[in-house]
Design a protein around this motif. Structure first.
Motif, short mmCIF file in Angstrom:
data_model
loop_
_atom_site.label_atom_id
_atom_site.label_comp_id
_atom_site.label_asym_id
_atom_site.label_seq_id
_atom_site.Cartn_x
_atom_site.Cartn_y
_atom_site.Cartn_z
N SER A 15 0.86 -1.17 0.00
CA SER A 15 0.00 0.00 0.00
C SER A 15 0.91 1.23 0.00
CB SER A 15 -0.90 0.00 1.24
OG SER A 15 -1.90 0.98 1.10
N THR A 16 0.31 2.41 -0.21
CA THR A 16 1.10 3.64 -0.26
C THR A 16 0.44 4.73 0.56
OG1 THR A 16 1.80 3.06 -2.51
CG2 THR A 16 2.21 5.32 -1.80
N PHE A 17 1.24 5.36 1.42
CA PHE A 17 0.82 6.53 2.21
C PHE A 17 1.08 7.73 1.31
CE2 PHE A 17 2.20 9.22 6.13
CZ PHE A 17 0.97 9.85 6.19
N THR A 18 0.00 8.37 0.81
CA THR A 18 0.16 9.42 -0.20
C THR A 18 -0.08 10.84 0.28
OG1 THR A 18 -2.12 9.04 -0.90
CG2 THR A 18 -0.38 7.87 -2.12
N ALA A 19 -0.87 11.01 1.36
CA ALA A 19 -1.20 12.38 1.77
C ALA A 19 -1.53 12.44 3.25
CB ALA A 19 -2.38 12.91 0.95
N LEU A 20 -1.24 13.59 3.83
CA LEU A 20 -1.60 13.91 5.21
C LEU A 20 -2.02 15.37 5.22
CD1 LEU A 20 -1.62 12.91 8.19
CD2 LEU A 20 0.68 13.86 8.39
#
Length: 178
Positions: free
Chosen positions: A86-91
């Motif tokens: 999976s990918t953490f793309t935004a915060l």
């Protein structure tokens, strides 16, 4: 049948009744730890930040470590429970700017966020709780992220390069019993 203390035979029904009573009394004692939904059956990570188990990636002990007001580095962990990456793309958060390059989370793997140099700037200081939203894969996860000082167990975690504002005094926190 063997005789009892007074030399009389104990009827079979009485033996069975005593055995059933003994089992009824001891069974709850022997099985008391086997029920679901007790506090000891729930996941727990002792940490300053909250945990979120909303999506396929668990967000664990998330905090912003700040050496000074208005600037800090995201710390915590991402544990992927899915059999695919999976990918953490935004915060994001109101009034916050986040410097984030996408973070790949391996299948059934873990990423330590402090090693990713994710910097957050805005109007906050140590002790604040920031409402933020993380986008990880197809999931949007709402978080309440605590701002902690770059002291004690978090010393050295803040890699942001802000020079505005006075740096937090770790010695003050120790002398005040915090």
């Amino acid at each position: 049948m063997p005789p009892d203390r007074e030399g009389h035979q104990m009827p079979l029904r009485r033996k069975i009744a005593l055995a059933v009573c003994a089992a009824t009394i001891t069974a709850p004692l022997l099985t008391s730890c086997g029920f679901d939904d007790y506090a000891t059956d729930q996941p727990y990570t002792a940490a300053s930040g909250p945990n979120s188990y909303e999506g396929t990636v668990d967000v664990l002990s998330t905090v912003i470590v700040a050496a000074r007001p208005g600037s800090g580095t995201l710390a915590g962990g991402l544990a992927n429970t899915a059999p695919e990456p999976s990918t953490f793309t935004a915060l994001s958060g109101d009034g916050l700017t986040v410097d984030l390059e996408p973070v790949e989370i391996p299948a059934e793997g873990y990423v330590a966020l402090a090693e990713e140099d994710i910097h957050v700037t805005g109007d906050f200081e140590a002790g604040d709780v920031l409402e933020m939203t993380a986008e990880i894969g197809r999931d949007r996860v709402d978080l309440e992220v605590v701002v902690v000082t770059n002291c004690d167990e978090f010393e050295g975690f803040d890699t942001s390069e802000s020079t505005s504002g006075e740096e937090y005094d770790c010695e003050y926190a120790h002398s005040e019993g915090h």
